[in-house]
Design an enzyme around this catalytic site. Structure first.
Site, mmCIF file in Angstrom:
data_model
loop_
_atom_site.group_PDB
_atom_site.id
_atom_site.type_symbol
_atom_site.label_atom_id
_atom_site.label_comp_id
_atom_site.label_asym_id
_atom_site.label_seq_id
_atom_site.Cartn_x
_atom_site.Cartn_y
_atom_site.Cartn_z
ATOM 1 N N PHE A 28 24.394 -71.406 -8.647
ATOM 2 C CA PHE A 28 24.242 -70.074 -9.241
ATOM 3 C C PHE A 28 23.218 -69.298 -8.433
ATOM 4 O O PHE A 28 22.129 -69.810 -8.159
ATOM 5 C CB PHE A 28 23.810 -70.163 -10.709
ATOM 6 C CG PHE A 28 24.969 -70.177 -11.645
ATOM 7 C CD1 PHE A 28 25.761 -71.306 -11.769
ATOM 8 C CD2 PHE A 28 25.299 -69.050 -12.396
ATOM 9 C CE1 PHE A 28 26.847 -71.323 -12.619
ATOM 10 C CE2 PHE A 28 26.390 -69.059 -13.254
ATOM 11 C CZ PHE A 28 27.170 -70.192 -13.364
ATOM 12 N N GLY A 44 24.252 -75.322 -10.317
ATOM 13 C CA GLY A 44 25.129 -74.952 -11.421
ATOM 14 C C GLY A 44 25.370 -76.175 -12.293
ATOM 15 O O GLY A 44 25.574 -77.282 -11.783
ATOM 16 N N SER A 55 20.354 -59.487 -17.906
ATOM 17 C CA SER A 55 21.715 -59.081 -18.290
ATOM 18 C C SER A 55 22.773 -59.633 -17.363
ATOM 19 O O SER A 55 23.850 -59.060 -17.250
ATOM 20 C CB SER A 55 21.868 -57.565 -18.271
ATOM 21 O OG SER A 55 21.258 -57.025 -19.367
ATOM 22 N N SER A 56 22.465 -60.698 -16.673
ATOM 23 C CA SER A 56 23.402 -61.338 -15.737
ATOM 24 C C SER A 56 23.788 -60.441 -14.568
ATOM 25 O O SER A 56 24.708 -60.760 -13.822
ATOM 26 C CB SER A 56 24.675 -61.819 -16.459
ATOM 27 O OG SER A 56 24.340 -62.647 -17.533
ATOM 28 N N GLU A 59 24.337 -73.386 -24.370
ATOM 29 C CA GLU A 59 23.132 -72.557 -24.247
ATOM 30 C C GLU A 59 22.486 -72.407 -25.615
ATOM 31 O O GLU A 59 23.102 -71.907 -26.551
ATOM 32 C CB GLU A 59 23.494 -71.207 -23.618
ATOM 33 C CG GLU A 59 23.958 -71.419 -22.174
ATOM 34 C CD GLU A 59 24.264 -70.135 -21.404
ATOM 35 O OE1 GLU A 59 23.403 -69.243 -21.357
ATOM 36 O OE2 GLU A 59 25.375 -70.044 -20.857
ATOM 37 N N GLU A 99 20.102 -52.622 -19.440
ATOM 38 C CA GLU A 99 20.091 -52.876 -20.882
ATOM 39 C C GLU A 99 19.699 -51.646 -21.706
ATOM 40 O O GLU A 99 19.263 -51.764 -22.850
ATOM 41 C CB GLU A 99 19.157 -54.051 -21.185
ATOM 42 C CG GLU A 99 19.770 -55.367 -20.782
ATOM 43 C CD GLU A 99 18.733 -56.377 -20.339
ATOM 44 O OE1 GLU A 99 18.531 -57.365 -21.045
ATOM 45 O OE2 GLU A 99 18.105 -56.175 -19.290
ATOM 46 N N GLU A 153 27.184 -77.664 -16.172
ATOM 47 C CA GLU A 153 27.994 -77.347 -17.343
ATOM 48 C C GLU A 153 27.142 -77.637 -18.544
ATOM 49 O O GLU A 153 26.690 -78.775 -18.726
ATOM 50 C CB GLU A 153 29.243 -78.219 -17.353
ATOM 51 C CG GLU A 153 30.473 -77.376 -17.088
ATOM 52 C CD GLU A 153 31.717 -78.192 -17.148
ATOM 53 O OE1 GLU A 153 32.045 -78.694 -18.241
ATOM 54 O OE2 GLU A 153 32.340 -78.333 -16.079
ATOM 55 N N ASN A 157 12.429 -64.730 -22.313
ATOM 56 C CA ASN A 157 12.620 -63.283 -22.382
ATOM 57 C C ASN A 157 11.509 -62.707 -23.239
ATOM 58 O O ASN A 157 11.434 -62.992 -24.430
ATOM 59 C CB ASN A 157 13.977 -62.962 -23.003
ATOM 60 C CG ASN A 157 15.100 -63.389 -22.087
ATOM 61 O OD1 ASN A 157 15.365 -62.739 -21.085
ATOM 62 N ND2 ASN A 157 15.741 -64.510 -22.398
ATOM 63 N N LYS A 213 20.981 -65.808 -8.076
ATOM 64 C CA LYS A 213 20.487 -64.736 -8.947
ATOM 65 C C LYS A 213 19.416 -63.915 -8.251
ATOM 66 O O LYS A 213 18.567 -64.483 -7.556
ATOM 67 C CB LYS A 213 19.838 -65.340 -10.200
ATOM 68 C CG LYS A 213 20.610 -66.437 -10.862
ATOM 69 C CD LYS A 213 19.836 -67.055 -12.025
ATOM 70 C CE LYS A 213 20.644 -68.157 -12.688
ATOM 71 N NZ LYS A 213 19.938 -68.764 -13.833
ATOM 72 N N SER A 249 20.822 -59.577 -33.427
ATOM 73 C CA SER A 249 20.470 -60.337 -32.220
ATOM 74 C C SER A 249 19.948 -61.712 -32.584
ATOM 75 O O SER A 249 19.497 -61.947 -33.710
ATOM 76 C CB SER A 249 19.388 -59.607 -31.424
ATOM 77 O OG SER A 249 19.805 -58.319 -31.055
HETATM 78 N N1 LIG Z 1 22.258 -72.960 -13.256
HETATM 79 C C1 LIG Z 1 23.246 -72.500 -14.032
HETATM 80 N N2 LIG Z 1 24.303 -73.280 -14.356
HETATM 81 C C2 LIG Z 1 25.300 -72.824 -15.156
HETATM 82 N N3 LIG Z 1 25.322 -71.593 -15.711
HETATM 83 C C3 LIG Z 1 24.306 -70.759 -15.430
HETATM 84 C C4 LIG Z 1 23.200 -71.173 -14.587
HETATM 85 N N4 LIG Z 1 22.338 -70.151 -14.503
HETATM 86 C C5 LIG Z 1 22.849 -69.155 -15.235
HETATM 87 N N5 LIG Z 1 24.030 -69.491 -15.787
HETATM 88 C C6 LIG Z 1 24.867 -68.614 -16.645
HETATM 89 O O1 LIG Z 1 24.554 -67.255 -16.344
HETATM 90 C C7 LIG Z 1 23.947 -66.593 -17.467
HETATM 91 C C8 LIG Z 1 22.862 -65.645 -17.010
HETATM 92 O O2 LIG Z 1 21.846 -66.319 -16.320
HETATM 93 P P1 LIG Z 1 20.304 -66.140 -16.691
HETATM 94 O O3 LIG Z 1 19.526 -67.018 -15.791
HETATM 95 O O4 LIG Z 1 20.114 -66.352 -18.139
HETATM 96 O O5 LIG Z 1 20.030 -64.634 -16.283
HETATM 97 P P2 LIG Z 1 19.689 -63.318 -17.105
HETATM 98 O O6 LIG Z 1 18.225 -63.108 -16.888
HETATM 99 O O7 LIG Z 1 20.504 -62.268 -16.464
HETATM 100 O O8 LIG Z 1 20.011 -63.561 -18.551
HETATM 101 C C9 LIG Z 1 23.464 -67.744 -18.336
HETATM 102 O O9 LIG Z 1 23.344 -67.346 -19.688
HETATM 103 C C10 LIG Z 1 24.531 -68.798 -18.099
HETATM 104 O O10 LIG Z 1 25.717 -68.530 -18.859
HETATM 105 MG MG LIG Z 2 19.616 -65.139 -19.767
#
Ligand SMILES: Nc1ncnc2c1ncn2[C@@H]1O[C@H](COP(=O)(O)OP(=O)(O)O)[C@@H](O)[C@H]1O
Ligand SMILES: [Mg+2]
EC number: 6.3.2.4
Length: 353
Positions: free
Chosen positions: A172, A212, A180-181, A217, A13, A214, A305, A174, A314
């Protein structure tokens, strides 16, 4: 008073931080403050730039050079930023900026700084720690399985069974500490789950697998130390299913809806959970709290965050603007909160002596 503006940084970022820094330079009240620019390069070099006493003409002031004859900055050792009557604004996102490391450094050199302290920053950044704390607080979140790399290496089959026994595809995956995804993927089956875990382990030894869902946000802005204030929620309206790095920063596929078009009950709950999570994580200064909202109006807290995107456009400042707090006044409040927190921590130390 001097504001030491730390911007850039080593995370993905980096560029967002520079944009945020420029917005701050445009809005800060120069009648009261001077701004000392300190740029952190992508390689982690600290470069001290000019001291600004008025609004700069354009953003080029932030592009510091240090290895040419007509350099606009000089390489410094981080601890030399220390001075009296100054407040640091660590406008850095992601690992090495928002995760407690910079905060610990600033505690060590004994300077007041804007935003969350060490513990809150570290826990807010770590998706596993955040989940544990929210769970203890009884705040709803999507089901998850923490997957530590050493356990995965020891017995991947057991991890698959644990994930498949607790969660349904899609999942999902991570890295626990990123933002930042970056490193996040969606898996529809076991093979994809395996690949996704390998991808996540490129960025961290700690990963998390989530159900995951639907969902829409929505996000709430939080401000304060002991007196915690929250805004109405705003929505990140996506035309993409997955809010990934490209859609966040490159393709501009995101529209903000403020306030979010949701029921009053959802608005209230989002504010209540955001406040509770902030308090449980020991928040100070600011945070942006992000939720998932399903079409059945179920709300799940996703993350806090502790140094959200801070350009004038923002979500965080826009939410406050909607509540009547202008961007310049918001910065002023953050500075005052930083000073209050610093004095309070000082008194804790001296009272022990
Ligand atoms: N459990 C989930 N189900 C559906 N979409 C998800 C899920 N977790 C994350 N996402 C998608 O991925 C994006 C990034 O995940 P996030 O946890 O916010 O990580 P970051 O810290 O990178 O922002 C989310 O804004 C959403 O669009
Ligand atoms: Mg996020």
């Amino acid at each position: 008073m001097k504001i030491v503006l730390l911007y850039g940084g080593r995370s993905a970022e980096h560029d967002v931080s520079i944009l945020s820094a420029y917005s701050v330079l445009n809005a800060i009240y120069y009648d009261y403050y001077q701004v000392q620019l300190v740029f952190i390069t992508k390689d982690g070099v600290w470069v001290k730039g000019p001291l600004l006493t008025e609004k700069p003409k354009n953003e080029s002031v932030l592009n510091l050079t240090w290895d040419t004859k007509d350099a606009t900055g000089e390489v410094i050792s981080p601890s030399t930023i220390k001075e009296e009557d100054a407040v640091v604004f660590p406008l850095l996102h992601g690992p090495n900026g928002e995760d407690g490391t910079i905060q610990g450094f600033l505690e060590t050199i004994d300077m007041p700084y804007i935003g969350a302290g060490v513990l809150t920053s570290a826990c807010g950044m770590d998706k596993i720690m955040t989940k544990y704390i929210l769970q203890a607080a009884g705040i709803p979140q999507v089901p998850y399985v923490p997957v530590l790399k050493n356990l995965w290496k020891e017995n991947p089959k057991q991890i698959f069974e644990q994930c498949e026994g607790t969660l349904l595809y899609p999942m999902f995956i991570k890295p626990a500490n990123m933002g930042s995804s970056v490193g996040i993927s969606k898996a529809e089956n076991r093979e994809e789950l395996q690949n996704a875990l390998q991808e996540a382990y490129k960025y961290d030894t700690r990963a998390i697998v989530e159900q995951g869902i639907e969902a829409r946000e929505i996000e709430v802005a939080i401000l304060g130390n002991e007196d915690v204030r929250t805004t109405l929620a705003g929505e990140i309206v996506k035309d993409v299913a997955f809010y990934d790095y490209n859609s966040k920063y490159i393709d501009n596929q995101i529209v903000m809806q403020i306030p979010a078009e949701v029921t009053e009950d959802v608005q209230e709950k989002a504010q209540e959970f955001a406040k509770k999570a902030y308090i449980m994580l020991g928040g100070s200064g600011l945070s942006r709290c992000d939720f998932f909202l399903t079409n059945k109006n179920e709300l799940f807290l996703n993350e806090l965050n502790t140094m959200p995107g801070f350009t004038q456009y923002s979500m965080y400042p826009s939410l406050w603007e909607k509540m009547g707090l202008k961007y310049g006044d918001l910065i002023e409040e953050l500075i005052q909160l930083a000073l209050k927190r610093y004095k309070q921590r000082q008194s804790f130390l001296t009272d022990v002596k």
